[in-house]
Design a protein around this motif. Structure first.
Motif, mmCIF file in Angstrom:
data_model
loop_
_atom_site.group_PDB
_atom_site.id
_atom_site.type_symbol
_atom_site.label_atom_id
_atom_site.label_comp_id
_atom_site.label_asym_id
_atom_site.label_seq_id
_atom_site.Cartn_x
_atom_site.Cartn_y
_atom_site.Cartn_z
ATOM 1 N N HIS A 152 10.023 -109.058 25.682
ATOM 2 C CA HIS A 152 10.889 -110.388 25.853
ATOM 3 C C HIS A 152 10.851 -111.236 27.131
ATOM 4 C CE1 HIS A 152 13.591 -108.043 22.840
ATOM 5 N NE2 HIS A 152 12.953 -108.880 22.503
ATOM 6 N N TYR A 155 6.190 -111.188 27.958
ATOM 7 C CA TYR A 155 5.459 -111.759 26.839
ATOM 8 C C TYR A 155 6.396 -111.820 25.902
ATOM 9 C CZ TYR A 155 1.714 -109.218 28.977
ATOM 10 O OH TYR A 155 0.658 -108.699 29.986
ATOM 11 N N GLN A 156 6.342 -113.206 24.706
ATOM 12 C CA GLN A 156 7.185 -113.689 23.616
ATOM 13 C C GLN A 156 6.956 -112.521 22.574
ATOM 14 O OE1 GLN A 156 9.206 -116.029 24.870
ATOM 15 N NE2 GLN A 156 7.938 -115.717 26.875
#
Ligand code: ATP
Ligand code: MG
Length: 641
Positions: A152, A155-156
C-alpha cells in the motif's frame, strides 16, 4: 478521506517556502495549532503530508530557524524534531531512484525499503498468512506491517490477509476475530480476507495431479526412520511405487481410515539434494480432526510447504515475503510452482523479530496463558499486540520501530529500550501530569503559614496547555511520601513542587505506627508519622536540592493501584534446546497503592498520563464507586524496561 487530507497538506507545504518571515508566520502558527494534540499531520503515522511539510520547512532557513527556536511553536518544533530524527533516513532511502536503490543495496540496509523486489511493474500483491492459533504478537506485527508497506505505501498494490488454517488442532474462530481486530488497530486494512481452507478442494486436486504426473508419492515410513533416511540421502522404499498404489493410499487417507492415518504424501524432488528441504518434503497428511471451518468434510490436510505456493499462485500473490528461516525452503517453493505449472511468485525473506527476555512463539505463549502465569493473551507482560498496547505502547510508536527496522535480513536481538524510548516521544507531549503519594507510611504534614484553603486551576501539562487543566488544592494539611520525609534534615529548606519552598520544622514518630510498620523492623528506624513545615515562599526554588510532590488532604483523594511489570524471562536469549519454563521469572509485577489528586477521578480507561516523579502510566481501570483506579506503569526505555 485521509488521502484527501494528505493531498491538501502537500499543497499547503508550498506556504512554508517563501523566504519571508511575515508570509510564513501565519502558516506555521496554523500548523502549530493543528499539531497540538497530534503526533502527525494526518492520521496516526507518518504520511507524505509530514514529509512534504517537513521538507519545505527544512529547505527554508527562515522557516527552519523559527521552528527550532525554543518555545515559539512548541508543537511544530516537537513534530519537526521527531520527523527529522526518525524519518529522515527512511525518507531519503525510500525516495531515491532505482539506480540509487541498487547502489544502496548491500550497504547498511536498516530501514531500506529499496530491496530490489523484481517484477513490481506488473503489479504487487502481498499476503500476511497467520495461523489462527493465537493472538498476534509483535513478530507477526512486523510481518503484517511489512506486507502492508509494500502493498500500500511503496507500491499501489494489494494485500491479502490469509488465515493459514491447515492444522485444525490449535485453530479457533476466536483467534481469527482477534487477528482481524488487531490488524485494524495497527491501521492495516487487507484488501481481501481468505483462508487456506477455501482451497482444500483445489489443493486436493493439485496433489492428485502431482501423483498422476509422478511428482508425488504415498509413504508410510515411520517418523524416526524417515528422519534418518532424509539425513543420509536414502530413498524410501515407497519412492517408486506405482501411480495406482499411490492414488489408492491417498484415497484411503481421504477417508480417514485407520490404515489411511498411517500414510502421507511426499513430493518427489531429490533425496540427494544438499538442501534438506528438497529431500521429498511431506505435502499431505491424514488427520481426521474437526476443522473450525470445514468441519469433518476433510480428513486430509495439506502441509504449509504445499499449500503456501499453491494458494499464493492461485490468489495472484506476486511477492511472498517470509522470515529468513524459510531461506532453505525457497527452492522447494519454486519447485512446487514449476511442478504444478503455476504462475510465478517471487520470494523475499526478512529477519525475524526477536527481543531480549521475550519468547515470540504461539506455542509457548499459549502455554503460559493456559497455565495461568499471566492474566490472558492481553496481559501487559505478553509480547502480543494487545499486551504491549495494554502496557501503554502507542500504535504510532510500534509502527515506527518496526518500520525503521525494515525488511533487512540481518537478525538482531532487539532490546525493549528502543521501542519504549520511541513510545515516550509520542506520549510525553500529550500526557497530563498528576500527583500520587504512597499510601503506605504516608506522612501527615501541617504547613504553617499556608494561606486559607483554596483551589487553583493549573495546566495539566506545563508545555502543552491544550492537554487541559486540573484543580490544585492548597491548604495547610498535606501528605508527603515517607521516603522524601525520611531524607529531610530539621531546618532544611525544601521545595513543594508547584507551590514553593518550605522549611522543615519537626518530625515525629508515633509508637503505634512504629510497631505496625515493617519499615521499622527492617531498618530499625520507625517511620515518620507527622511533620511540620513552615511555608517560605520567598525562598529560591532553584537553590533547594529536594523538590517533592505533595497533596492537600482537603480534597477527595483518589485511591490508585500502580502496577510495574518485569520481563517474563530471566534469560536474555532462549536457545532452541532450552526448556523455557525453567527460565520463567517468578516475580513479574509489583503493586504499589497510592493516593492521587482529585483530578484522577476523571481519567478513563486507556488514558495515558504521568504521575510526577513516578513515571508514565496507562489507565487500565478507571476510578469508579470508590473502587481504586488501576494503572500500569509504561516503561520509558530507562534500565532496559
Ligand atoms: P509462531 O511460532 O509464533 O506460531 P509462526 O511463524 O508459526 O510463529 P504464523 O501464524 O504462521 O506464526 O505467522 C504468520 C506470519 O508471521 C508468517 O509469515 C511468519 O513468518 C510471520 N512471523 C511469525 N513470527 C515472526 C517474527 N518473530 N518476526 C517476524 N515475522 C514473524
Ligand atoms: Mg506457523
Amino acid at each position: 478521506m485521509a488521502a484527501a487530507q494528505i493531498a491538501e497538506w502537500q499543497k499547503r507545504a508550498e506556504a512554508f517556502k517563501p523566504l519571508n518571515l511575515k508570509q510564513i508566520e501565519g502558516p506555521i502558527a496554523e500548523l502549530d495549532a493543528h499539531l497540538t494534540l497530534r503526533s502527525y499531520i494526518v492520521g496516526y503515522s507518518v504520511t507524505d503530508a509530514d514529509l512534504d511539510v517537513w521538507k519545505a520547512i527544512r529547505g527554508n532557513r527562515i522557516a527552519h530557524s523559527s521552528v527550532i527556536k525554543q518555545g515559539l511553536y512548541i508543537n511544530v518544533s516537537r513534530w519537526f524534531n521527531f520527523i527529522e530524527e526518525s524519518e529522515r533516513p527512511v525518507v531519503e532511502l525510500a525516495s531515491r531512484g532505482k539506480e540509487m536503490a541498487k547502489k544502496a543495496e548491500g550497504k547498511s540496509d536498516q530501514g531500506n525499503y529499496d530491496i530490489g523486489l523484481q517484477g513490481t511493474e506488473k503489479g504487487v500483491v502481498t499476503r500476511f498468512p497467520p495461523e489462527p492459533s493465537g493472538y498476534l504478537h509483535i513478530g507477526h506485527a512486523k510481518a503484517a506491517l511489512l506486507n502492508d508497506y509494500f502493498a500500500h505505501k511503496k507500491y499501489q498494490g494489494k494485500m491479502i490477509l490469509r488465515f493459514d488454517d491447515t492444522n485444525p488442532t490449535n485453530e479457533k474462530q476466536e483467534f481469527e476475530d482477534s487477528i482481524v481486530k488487531d490488524l485494524e488497530l495497527m491501521g492495516i486494512k487487507p484488501d481481501q480476507v481468505t483462508h487456506t481452507s477455501d482451497y482444500f478442494q483445489e489443493l486436493y486436486e493439485a496433489a492428485v495431479k502431482m501423483i498422476k504426473n509422478g511428482k508425488a508419492y504415498a509413504d508410510n515410513t515411520p517418523q524416526e526412520i524417515l528422519r534418518d533416511e532424509r539425513m543420509n540421502n536414502v530413498d524410501s522404499k515407497h519412492r517408486n511405487d506405482s501411480i495406482e498404489d499411490n492414488l489408492a493410499h491417498f484415497e484411503e487417507m481421504k477417508k480417514g481410515t485407520p490404515e489411511g492415518t498411517t500414510w502421507f504424501i511426499r513430493a518427489k524432488i531429490n533425496m540427494q539434494d544438499p538442501n534438506g528441504a528438497m529431500r521429498d518434503p511431506v505435502i499431505y497428511r491424514c488427520s481426521p480432526q474437526v476443522h473450525h471451518r470445514t468441519g469433518d468434510a476433510w480428513k486430509i490436510y495439506p502441509t504449509y510447504d504445499f499449500a503456501c505456493p499453491v494458494v499464493d499462485a492461485v490468489e495472484g500473490v506476486t511477492h511472498a515475503l517470509r522470515t529468513t528461516e524459510y531461506n532453505d525452503r525457497d527452492a522447494q517453493f519454486q519447485w512446487m510452482l514449476k511442478a504444478m505449472d503455476l504462475r510465478h511468485v517471487y520470494n523475499w525473506n526478512f529477519a525475524r523479530m526477536a527481543f531480549v527476555r521475550t519468547f515470540l512463539s504461539k506455542r509457548k505463549l499459549t502455554k503460559i496463558v493456559d497455565k495461568g502465569d499471566v492474566w490472558g493473551w492481553d496481559d501487559p507482560r505478553m509480547p502480543t499486540v494487545r499486551g504491549i498496547r495494554r502496557r501503554g505502547m502507542t500504535v504510532p510508536a510500534l509502527q515506527e520501530v518496526i518500520l525503521s527496522q525494515g525488511p533487512s535480513k540481518s537478525i538482531t536481538l532487539m532490546d525493549w529500550t528502543k521501542i519504549w524510548a520511541t513510545n515516550k516521544k509520542h506520549i510525553d507531549p500529550i500526557a497530563g501530569r498528576y500527583t500520587a503519594i504512597d499510601t503506605k507510611d504516608k506522612v501527615t504534614v501541617t504547613v504553617t503559614g499556608a494561606p486559607a484553603t483554596h483551589t487553583d486551576m493549573k495546566d495539566l501539562h506545563a508545555k502543552n496547555p491544550a492537554v487541559g487543566q486540573k484543580k490544585v488544592v492548597f491548604s495547610k494539611n498535606i501528605i508527603l511520601d515517607q521516603t522524601d520525609v525520611a531524607s529531610f534534615a530539621e531546618g532544611e529548606e525544601i521545595t513543594l513542587m508547584n507551590w514553593g519552598n518550605a522549611i522543615v520544622k519537626s518530625k515525629s514518630t508515633t509508637v503505634v505506627d512504629a510497631l505496625k510498620s515493617p519499615l521499622a523492623t527492617l531498618s530499625g528506624n520507625a517511620p515518620i508519622s507527622s511533620l511540620e513545615l513552615e511555608l517560605h515562599l520567598q525562598g529560591d526554588v532553584k537553590k533547594t536540592s529536594k523538590k517533592v510532590t505533595w497533596l492537600s488532604t482537603d480534597q477527595e483523594l483518589i485511591p490508585v493501584k500502580l502496577y510495574e511489570f518485569d520481563y517474563l524471562l530471566t534469560k536474555d536469549k532462549l536457545e532452541e534446546e532450552d526448556d523455557f519454563e525453567k527460565f520463567l521469572n517468578p516475580t513479574t509485577s509489583v503493586l504499589t497503592e497510592c493516593l492521587a489528586d482529585c483530578n484522577v477521578a476523571d481519567l478513563k480507561e486507556d488514558d495515558i498520563m504521568q504521575f510526577d516523579r513516578k513515571g508514565f502510566f496507562r489507565v487500565d481501570k478507571a476510578f469508579k464507586n470508590g473502587e481504586p483506579a488501576v494503572l500500569f506503569q509504561i516503561p520509558t526505555g530507562k534500565g532496559g524496561k
